[in-house]
Design an enzyme around this catalytic site. Structure first.
Site: not given
Ligand code: AMP
Length: 182
Positions: A66, A103
């Protein structure tokens, strides 16, 4: 140069929240609705072009994917070059890469080794739609440095205020976010 409260509200209203995408607990900030709204998109791009018109940039570098949309549009408005920073394995020529922790596990971004070649003292603005933990942008800023350019500032349409991405990235470059998300 700063947006009025009304203009900021217009931008915020043009971004769609998608709960539990791509997984439970995440509120995904969907910028496709902003892009489809010519007034909101125009307001945003004119704001960024005004802000960065005086920065003496030579390039805008956008983060996959993006960041390409905002970065390429802004580069054209400023009359400077555009450089893509991509996820591993997408760029065809020789690359420099940087790993960053997720993560669970790692991800990797890459830049072409000659992305800024032929330009003396390249001055680069890094751009993406959103900063969360800051891992992606931190790695991207390091890549710009690794290939011999100066990352003047990192710019995001949105910043998640409840995460420490902004503070982390401030160690390597200045950070500007248009909309703070609480
Ligand atoms: P981070 O490395 O944690 O700062 O994550 C930033 C990258 O993940 C950016 O490329 C964002 O487009 C994407 N991202 C992370 N969280 C969100 C979210 N809540 N909504 C939309 N995109 C996100």
């Amino acid at each position: 140069m700063t947006l009025s409260a009304e203009e900021l509200q217009k931008l915020e209203n043009s971004i769609r929240n998608i709960p539990d995408f791509p997984k439970a607990g995440i509120i995904f900030k969907d910028i496709t609705t902003l892009l489809a709204d010519k007034e909101a998109f125009g307001l945003l791009m004119n704001h960024l072009a005004k802000r960065y018109g005086s920065y003496n940039l030579t390039h805008v570098a956008g983060i996959d994917a993006r960041g390409f949309i905002f970065g390429a549009a802004l580069a054209q408005m400023l009359g400077v070059g555009f450089v893509p920073i991509r996820k591993k394995g997408k760029l065809p020529y020789t690359t420099v890469s940087e790993k960053y922790a997720l993560e669970y596990g790692f991800d990797e971004v890459e830049i072409h080794i000659d992305a800024f070649s032929g330009v003396e003292n390249p001055n680069v603005l890094l751009i993406d739609d959103l900063i969360a933990t800051g891992g992606t942008a931190y790695a991207a800023a390091n890549l710009i440095d690794k290939v011999g350019a100066n990352c003047v500032e990192a710019c995001f349409i949105m910043g998640l205020n409840f995460l420490d991405g902004h503070a982390k990235l401030s160690n390597v470059t200045t950070v500007y976010t248009v909309i703070g998300v609480n």
